[in-house]
Design a protein around this motif. Structure first.
Motif, PDB file in Angstrom:
ATOM      1  N   ASN A   1      -0.989 -41.662  -7.273  1.00 18.43           N
ATOM      2  CA  ASN A   1      -1.097 -40.028  -7.263  1.00 18.43           C
ATOM      3  C   ASN A   1      -1.685 -39.733  -6.009  1.00 18.43           C
ATOM      4  O   ASN A   1      -2.705 -40.362  -5.485  1.00 18.43           O
ATOM      5  CB  ASN A   1      -1.729 -39.583  -8.324  1.00 18.43           C
ATOM      6  CG  ASN A   1      -0.858 -39.797  -9.614  1.00 18.43           C
ATOM      7  OD1 ASN A   1       0.007 -39.455  -9.740  1.00 18.43           O
ATOM      8  ND2 ASN A   1      -1.880 -40.398 -10.764  1.00 18.43           N
ATOM      9  N   GLY A   2      -1.061 -38.706  -5.346  1.00 13.17           N
ATOM     10  CA  GLY A   2      -1.737 -38.445  -3.750  1.00 13.17           C
ATOM     11  C   GLY A   2      -1.405 -37.261  -3.501  1.00 13.17           C
ATOM     12  O   GLY A   2      -0.857 -36.299  -4.388  1.00 13.17           O
ATOM     13  N   GLU A   3      -1.117 -36.828  -2.364  1.00 14.47           N
ATOM     14  CA  GLU A   3      -0.743 -35.694  -1.597  1.00 14.47           C
ATOM     15  C   GLU A   3       0.216 -35.815  -0.353  1.00 14.47           C
ATOM     16  O   GLU A   3      -0.084 -36.820   0.329  1.00 14.47           O
ATOM     17  CB  GLU A   3      -2.228 -34.603  -1.162  1.00 14.47           C
ATOM     18  CG  GLU A   3      -2.819 -34.306  -2.195  1.00 14.47           C
ATOM     19  CD  GLU A   3      -3.867 -33.179  -1.574  1.00 14.47           C
ATOM     20  OE1 GLU A   3      -4.164 -32.001  -2.330  1.00 14.47           O
ATOM     21  OE2 GLU A   3      -4.403 -33.708  -0.694  1.00 14.47           O
TER      22      GLU A   3
ATOM     23  N   PHE B   1       1.997 -38.701   3.613  1.00 19.66           N
ATOM     24  CA  PHE B   1       1.071 -38.568   2.705  1.00 19.66           C
ATOM     25  C   PHE B   1      -0.427 -38.891   3.106  1.00 19.66           C
ATOM     26  O   PHE B   1      -0.672 -39.118   4.231  1.00 19.66           O
ATOM     27  CB  PHE B   1       1.336 -39.783   1.492  1.00 19.66           C
ATOM     28  CG  PHE B   1       3.066 -39.822   1.105  1.00 19.66           C
ATOM     29  CD1 PHE B   1       3.406 -38.708   0.479  1.00 19.66           C
ATOM     30  CD2 PHE B   1       3.599 -40.798   1.740  1.00 19.66           C
ATOM     31  CE1 PHE B   1       4.847 -38.745   0.454  1.00 19.66           C
ATOM     32  CE2 PHE B   1       4.987 -40.791   1.189  1.00 19.66           C
ATOM     33  CZ  PHE B   1       5.675 -39.735   0.840  1.00 19.66           C
ATOM     34  N   ASP B   2      -1.375 -38.805   2.322  1.00 17.84           N
ATOM     35  CA  ASP B   2      -2.626 -38.818   2.460  1.00 17.84           C
ATOM     36  C   ASP B   2      -2.992 -40.360   2.668  1.00 17.84           C
ATOM     37  O   ASP B   2      -2.273 -41.245   2.464  1.00 17.84           O
ATOM     38  CB  ASP B   2      -3.542 -38.385   1.277  1.00 17.84           C
ATOM     39  CG  ASP B   2      -3.190 -39.224  -0.058  1.00 17.84           C
ATOM     40  OD1 ASP B   2      -3.950 -40.240  -0.278  1.00 17.84           O
ATOM     41  OD2 ASP B   2      -2.563 -38.858  -0.764  1.00 17.84           O
TER      42      ASP B   2
ATOM     43  N   ASP C   1      -4.987 -42.619   1.590  1.00 20.46           N
ATOM     44  CA  ASP C   1      -5.276 -43.759   0.603  1.00 20.46           C
ATOM     45  C   ASP C   1      -3.518 -43.925  -0.274  1.00 20.46           C
ATOM     46  O   ASP C   1      -3.286 -45.083  -0.382  1.00 20.46           O
ATOM     47  CB  ASP C   1      -5.963 -43.304  -0.677  1.00 20.46           C
ATOM     48  CG  ASP C   1      -7.425 -43.110  -0.452  1.00 20.46           C
ATOM     49  OD1 ASP C   1      -7.828 -43.674   0.388  1.00 20.46           O
ATOM     50  OD2 ASP C   1      -8.046 -42.475  -1.113  1.00 20.46           O
ATOM     51  N   THR C   2      -2.743 -43.084  -0.215  1.00 23.31           N
ATOM     52  CA  THR C   2      -1.505 -43.299  -0.922  1.00 23.31           C
ATOM     53  C   THR C   2      -0.763 -44.139   0.246  1.00 23.31           C
ATOM     54  O   THR C   2       0.003 -45.019   0.185  1.00 23.31           O
ATOM     55  CB  THR C   2      -0.602 -41.763  -1.033  1.00 23.31           C
ATOM     56  OG1 THR C   2      -1.456 -41.349  -1.975  1.00 23.31           O
ATOM     57  CG2 THR C   2       0.585 -42.223  -1.367  1.00 23.31           C
ATOM     58  N   GLU C   3      -0.924 -43.773   1.510  1.00 25.55           N
ATOM     59  CA  GLU C   3      -0.336 -44.340   2.606  1.00 25.55           C
ATOM     60  C   GLU C   3      -0.505 -46.000   2.673  1.00 25.55           C
ATOM     61  O   GLU C   3       0.346 -46.811   2.941  1.00 25.55           O
ATOM     62  CB  GLU C   3      -0.566 -43.886   4.002  1.00 25.55           C
ATOM     63  CG  GLU C   3       0.277 -44.268   5.166  1.00 25.55           C
ATOM     64  CD  GLU C   3      -0.076 -43.610   6.493  1.00 25.55           C
ATOM     65  OE1 GLU C   3      -0.780 -43.978   7.257  1.00 25.55           O
ATOM     66  OE2 GLU C   3       0.497 -42.391   6.369  1.00 25.55           O
TER      67      GLU C   3
ATOM     68  N   SER D   1       3.415 -37.791  -6.958  1.00 28.27           N
ATOM     69  CA  SER D   1       3.084 -38.686  -7.973  1.00 28.27           C
ATOM     70  C   SER D   1       4.363 -39.844  -8.176  1.00 28.27           C
ATOM     71  O   SER D   1       5.156 -39.410  -8.599  1.00 28.27           O
ATOM     72  CB  SER D   1       2.795 -38.225  -9.304  1.00 28.27           C
ATOM     73  OG  SER D   1       2.450 -39.323 -10.116  1.00 28.27           O
TER      74      SER D   1
ATOM     75  N   THR E   1       0.572 -34.345   3.156  1.00 24.73           N
ATOM     76  CA  THR E   1      -0.606 -33.685   4.021  1.00 24.73           C
ATOM     77  C   THR E   1      -0.208 -33.465   5.286  1.00 24.73           C
ATOM     78  O   THR E   1      -0.819 -32.468   6.100  1.00 24.73           O
ATOM     79  CB  THR E   1      -1.873 -34.673   3.984  1.00 24.73           C
ATOM     80  OG1 THR E   1      -1.329 -36.044   4.799  1.00 24.73           O
ATOM     81  CG2 THR E   1      -2.645 -34.873   2.626  1.00 24.73           C
TER      82      THR E   1
END
Length: 179
Positions: free
Chosen positions: A153-155, A9-10, A12-14, A72, A157
């Motif tokens: 919520n993130g991505e 994950f991106d 921030d999510t990580e 998400s 990547t």
């Protein structure tokens, strides 16, 4: 040692997930994920053995064809095995299922003895918060998990491969950026 194909994950999510891992480790309830050197992830496949050079080439090629995917995390789930696993759950999207199927198709000739839990049609996308839990510890883990700022919520990547226990990151590739 087994090998896993992961989606990462991106940052921030990580970071949010790693904070929960750290809290679980500090309490002594579930230290493994924090201490493991792993990153928060979805496991797409687990193999007992894999031809690493072919896997690396195939994942690099796949990464160039896929853009980052939204993720998400909206709920917390439990695999009620003994010992149990607590995880973050995200709605399953067509794109995520397509990427999962494409990875399995690409790695079919290179991966040996795949885990049945991760095969297309059986896979439950999840990001582990805690594993190897005795049932009596579930309420404590859930209490920490419920302190997380859901939804997250993130991505997605990156895609990569690890060898595990102990975790050793082998290679990873960024998914192609948005045009």
């Amino acid at each position: 040692m087994p090998f896993a194909i992961h989606l990462f994950f991106d940052p921030d999510t990580e970071a949010i997930i790693k904070t929960a891992w750290k809290k679980l480790a500090e309490t002594g309830i579930a230290p493994y994920m924090h201490r493991s050197a792993n990153r928060p992830h979805f496991s797409l496949a687990i193999y007992q053995s894999i031809h690493l050079a072919a896997c690396e080439q195939k994942l690099q090629s796949l990464s160039a064809a896929w853009q980052p995917l939204p993720v998400s995390f909206q709920s917390i789930g439990i695999f009620p095995t003994t010992p149990a696993t607590v995880f973050l759950s995200s709605p399953v999207t067509t794109a995520l299922l397509d990427l999962h199927a494409e990875v399995h198709q690409a790695l079919h000739p290179t991966g040996i003895d795949p885990s049945q839990y991760y095969l297309p049609g059986k896979w439950v996308p999840h990001c582990t918060l805690a594993l190897d839990l005795e049932p009596g510890l579930l309420p404590q883990v859930l209490k920490i998990g419920l302190q997380m700022p859901l939804p997250i919520n993130g991505e997605i990547t990156e895609i990569g491969a690890i060898e595990f226990r102990p975790v050793r990151h082998l290679f990873r590739f960024s998914l192609a950026p948005h045009p």
